[in-house]
Design a protein around this motif. Sequence first.
Motif, PDB file in Angstrom:
ATOM      1  N   SER A  54       4.494  30.405  -8.047  1.00  0.00           N
ATOM      2  CA  SER A  54       4.825  29.885  -6.718  1.00  0.00           C
ATOM      3  C   SER A  54       5.621  30.881  -5.886  1.00  0.00           C
ATOM      4  O   SER A  54       5.905  30.622  -4.720  1.00  0.00           O
ATOM      5  N   VAL A  55       5.961  32.013  -6.482  1.00  0.00           N
ATOM      6  CA  VAL A  55       6.782  33.013  -5.811  1.00  0.00           C
ATOM      7  C   VAL A  55       5.897  34.018  -5.093  1.00  0.00           C
ATOM      8  O   VAL A  55       4.953  34.554  -5.668  1.00  0.00           O
ATOM      9  N   GLY A  56       6.204  34.269  -3.816  1.00  0.00           N
ATOM     10  CA  GLY A  56       5.438  35.229  -3.034  1.00  0.00           C
ATOM     11  C   GLY A  56       6.073  36.592  -2.966  1.00  0.00           C
ATOM     12  O   GLY A  56       5.427  37.572  -2.591  1.00  0.00           O
ATOM     13  N   ALA A  57       7.364  36.675  -3.312  1.00  0.00           N
ATOM     14  CA  ALA A  57       8.076  37.946  -3.252  1.00  0.00           C
ATOM     15  C   ALA A  57       9.368  37.828  -4.054  1.00  0.00           C
ATOM     16  O   ALA A  57       9.884  36.732  -4.254  1.00  0.00           O
ATOM     17  N   VAL A  58       9.874  38.975  -4.501  1.00  0.00           N
ATOM     18  CA  VAL A  58      11.128  39.011  -5.244  1.00  0.00           C
ATOM     19  C   VAL A  58      12.118  39.923  -4.530  1.00  0.00           C
ATOM     20  O   VAL A  58      11.730  40.866  -3.860  1.00  0.00           O
ATOM     21  N   VAL A  59      13.409  39.593  -4.692  1.00  0.00           N
ATOM     22  CA  VAL A  59      14.495  40.372  -4.092  1.00  0.00           C
ATOM     23  C   VAL A  59      15.500  40.684  -5.182  1.00  0.00           C
ATOM     24  O   VAL A  59      15.798  39.826  -6.019  1.00  0.00           O
ATOM     25  N   MET A  60      16.027  41.902  -5.154  1.00  0.00           N
ATOM     26  CA  MET A  60      17.038  42.275  -6.142  1.00  0.00           C
ATOM     27  C   MET A  60      17.837  43.471  -5.664  1.00  0.00           C
ATOM     28  O   MET A  60      17.427  44.177  -4.746  1.00  0.00           O
ATOM     29  N   GLY A  61      18.970  43.670  -6.317  1.00  0.00           N
ATOM     30  CA  GLY A  61      19.766  44.858  -6.079  1.00  0.00           C
ATOM     31  C   GLY A  61      19.242  46.002  -6.925  1.00  0.00           C
ATOM     32  O   GLY A  61      18.379  45.829  -7.786  1.00  0.00           O
ATOM     33  N   SER A  62      19.781  47.190  -6.708  1.00  0.00           N
ATOM     34  CA  SER A  62      19.266  48.382  -7.390  1.00  0.00           C
ATOM     35  C   SER A  62      19.536  48.371  -8.889  1.00  0.00           C
ATOM     36  O   SER A  62      18.708  48.853  -9.669  1.00  0.00           O
ATOM     37  N   THR A  63      20.657  47.823  -9.333  1.00  0.00           N
ATOM     38  CA  THR A  63      20.953  47.777 -10.770  1.00  0.00           C
ATOM     39  C   THR A  63      19.939  46.903 -11.486  1.00  0.00           C
ATOM     40  O   THR A  63      19.377  47.295 -12.523  1.00  0.00           O
ATOM     41  N   THR A  64      19.668  45.717 -10.930  1.00  0.00           N
ATOM     42  CA  THR A  64      18.665  44.820 -11.510  1.00  0.00           C
ATOM     43  C   THR A  64      17.294  45.485 -11.485  1.00  0.00           C
ATOM     44  O   THR A  64      16.550  45.447 -12.466  1.00  0.00           O
ATOM     45  N   TYR A  65      16.954  46.122 -10.377  1.00  0.00           N
ATOM     46  CA  TYR A  65      15.661  46.788 -10.229  1.00  0.00           C
ATOM     47  C   TYR A  65      15.469  47.857 -11.299  1.00  0.00           C
ATOM     48  O   TYR A  65      14.426  47.899 -11.971  1.00  0.00           O
ATOM     49  N   VAL A 121      16.151  37.596  -7.681  1.00  0.00           N
ATOM     50  CA  VAL A 121      16.223  37.773  -9.124  1.00  0.00           C
ATOM     51  C   VAL A 121      17.658  38.109  -9.546  1.00  0.00           C
ATOM     52  O   VAL A 121      18.131  37.666 -10.570  1.00  0.00           O
ATOM     53  N   GLY A 122      18.336  38.905  -8.762  1.00  0.00           N
ATOM     54  CA  GLY A 122      19.709  39.298  -9.090  1.00  0.00           C
ATOM     55  C   GLY A 122      20.081  40.559  -8.361  1.00  0.00           C
ATOM     56  O   GLY A 122      19.306  41.067  -7.567  1.00  0.00           O
ATOM     57  N   GLY A 123      21.227  41.000  -8.596  1.00  0.00           N
ATOM     58  CA  GLY A 123      22.287  40.487  -9.409  1.00  0.00           C
ATOM     59  C   GLY A 123      23.226  39.567  -8.642  1.00  0.00           C
ATOM     60  O   GLY A 123      22.944  39.112  -7.530  1.00  0.00           O
ATOM     61  N   GLY A 124      24.383  39.365  -9.261  1.00  0.00           N
ATOM     62  CA  GLY A 124      25.365  38.443  -8.720  1.00  0.00           C
ATOM     63  C   GLY A 124      25.850  38.802  -7.324  1.00  0.00           C
ATOM     64  O   GLY A 124      26.045  37.931  -6.481  1.00  0.00           O
ATOM     65  N   THR A 125      26.009  40.081  -7.054  1.00  0.00           N
ATOM     66  CA  THR A 125      26.476  40.509  -5.732  1.00  0.00           C
ATOM     67  C   THR A 125      25.440  40.168  -4.665  1.00  0.00           C
ATOM     68  O   THR A 125      25.777  39.668  -3.593  1.00  0.00           O
ATOM     69  N   GLY A 151      31.716  40.466 -19.281  1.00  0.00           N
ATOM     70  CA  GLY A 151      30.410  40.964 -18.883  1.00  0.00           C
ATOM     71  C   GLY A 151      30.284  41.024 -17.374  1.00  0.00           C
ATOM     72  O   GLY A 151      31.273  41.173 -16.655  1.00  0.00           O
ATOM     73  N   VAL A 152      29.052  40.884 -16.894  1.00  0.00           N
ATOM     74  CA  VAL A 152      28.751  40.915 -15.463  1.00  0.00           C
ATOM     75  C   VAL A 152      28.807  39.483 -14.948  1.00  0.00           C
ATOM     76  O   VAL A 152      28.019  38.642 -15.371  1.00  0.00           O
ATOM     77  N   PRO A 153      29.745  39.188 -14.028  1.00  0.00           N
ATOM     78  CA  PRO A 153      29.895  37.801 -13.567  1.00  0.00           C
ATOM     79  C   PRO A 153      28.734  37.350 -12.679  1.00  0.00           C
ATOM     80  O   PRO A 153      28.161  38.148 -11.948  1.00  0.00           O
ATOM     81  N   LEU A 154      28.413  36.069 -12.770  1.00  0.00           N
ATOM     82  CA  LEU A 154      27.412  35.489 -11.877  1.00  0.00           C
ATOM     83  C   LEU A 154      27.847  35.664 -10.431  1.00  0.00           C
ATOM     84  O   LEU A 154      27.072  36.088  -9.582  1.00  0.00           O
ATOM     85  N   PHE A 155      29.097  35.360 -10.148  1.00  0.00           N
ATOM     86  CA  PHE A 155      29.638  35.510  -8.797  1.00  0.00           C
ATOM     87  C   PHE A 155      30.854  36.423  -8.838  1.00  0.00           C
ATOM     88  O   PHE A 155      31.887  36.038  -9.368  1.00  0.00           O
ATOM     89  N   PRO A 156      30.748  37.616  -8.260  1.00  0.00           N
ATOM     90  CA  PRO A 156      31.860  38.554  -8.274  1.00  0.00           C
ATOM     91  C   PRO A 156      32.867  38.296  -7.149  1.00  0.00           C
ATOM     92  O   PRO A 156      33.547  39.215  -6.703  1.00  0.00           O
ATOM     93  N   GLY A 157      32.953  37.067  -6.685  1.00  0.00           N
ATOM     94  CA  GLY A 157      33.877  36.703  -5.615  1.00  0.00           C
ATOM     95  C   GLY A 157      33.707  35.235  -5.285  1.00  0.00           C
ATOM     96  O   GLY A 157      32.983  34.513  -5.966  1.00  0.00           O
ATOM     97  N   SER A 158      34.373  34.813  -4.237  1.00  0.00           N
ATOM     98  CA  SER A 158      34.322  33.399  -3.855  1.00  0.00           C
ATOM     99  C   SER A 158      33.221  33.135  -2.829  1.00  0.00           C
ATOM    100  O   SER A 158      32.720  34.051  -2.189  1.00  0.00           O
ATOM    101  N   TYR A 159      32.871  31.873  -2.720  1.00  0.00           N
ATOM    102  CA  TYR A 159      31.882  31.426  -1.730  1.00  0.00           C
ATOM    103  C   TYR A 159      32.553  30.365  -0.875  1.00  0.00           C
ATOM    104  O   TYR A 159      32.978  29.322  -1.393  1.00  0.00           O
ATOM    105  N   PRO A 160      32.671  30.612   0.427  1.00  0.00           N
ATOM    106  CA  PRO A 160      33.397  29.677   1.297  1.00  0.00           C
ATOM    107  C   PRO A 160      32.630  28.412   1.656  1.00  0.00           C
ATOM    108  O   PRO A 160      33.222  27.445   2.124  1.00  0.00           O
ATOM    109  N   GLY A 161      31.333  28.390   1.419  1.00  0.00           N
ATOM    110  CA  GLY A 161      30.530  27.226   1.776  1.00  0.00           C
ATOM    111  C   GLY A 161      30.583  26.163   0.700  1.00  0.00           C
ATOM    112  O   GLY A 161      31.249  26.310  -0.325  1.00  0.00           O
ATOM    113  N   SER A 162      29.881  25.079   0.965  1.00  0.00           N
ATOM    114  CA  SER A 162      29.806  24.027  -0.042  1.00  0.00           C
ATOM    115  C   SER A 162      28.396  24.010  -0.632  1.00  0.00           C
ATOM    116  O   SER A 162      27.437  24.433   0.002  1.00  0.00           O
ATOM    117  N   LEU A 163      28.304  23.540  -1.848  1.00  0.00           N
ATOM    118  CA  LEU A 163      27.024  23.409  -2.529  1.00  0.00           C
ATOM    119  C   LEU A 163      26.787  21.933  -2.789  1.00  0.00           C
ATOM    120  O   LEU A 163      27.711  21.200  -3.126  1.00  0.00           O
TER     121      LEU A 163
END
Length: 185
Positions: A54-65, A121-125, A151-163
């Motif tokens: 169902s995925v048409g495209a993927v996005v990632m940072g350079s470390t994940t890539y 796809v990743g990463g956390g940043t 290890g490598v955190p899922l979230f390397p900082g805070s998120y000001p929004g609500s989930l």
Amino acid sequence: SRRAAIEYGHGMASEVIAYVAASLDGYIAGDEGTVDFLEQFGSEEYGYHDYLESVGAVVMGSTTYEQILGWGWPYGSTPGLVLTSRSLEEPDGVAITFSSESTGKAIRAFAATTPDRVWIVGGGTVILEGMRAGAVDTLEVYVMPVILGSGVPLFPGSYPGSLTLKDSKVFTNGVVKLTYSTRSV
């Protein structure tokens, strides 16, 4: 299956999903960037192959890539966006876009080019910056019943929004899938 496009004010764009696995204590990789802790939790039960179709495209940072290229590009001809300011190799037969634009702006522009959902796809940043910029619609976290301690955190900082929790599912191997909307209700 295609999802309804979401209006961002910049034309129509596809649903953008951050779909990621993390340890119970919030790490997406071990100290050396390894994800071998995931191997013991492999399961057809997650519906990964249907999701991938169902995925048409993927996005990632350079470390994940670079990590994924080391394994061999697993996404077939699915196009990708890599957020980087470096010059990186491109696998044969895959349309890869490299961008040094701000994460949110790059993801929104890229999502506007595909009719199907876009998977961060990743990463956390990348995930966190995308969420902060309002470029992520859904966050799906597969919580693995393992504690890494560091290890490598899922979230390397805070998120000001609500989930908003939209769904949760427990799998027979102890993995829990949490699905959140990042959009205000």
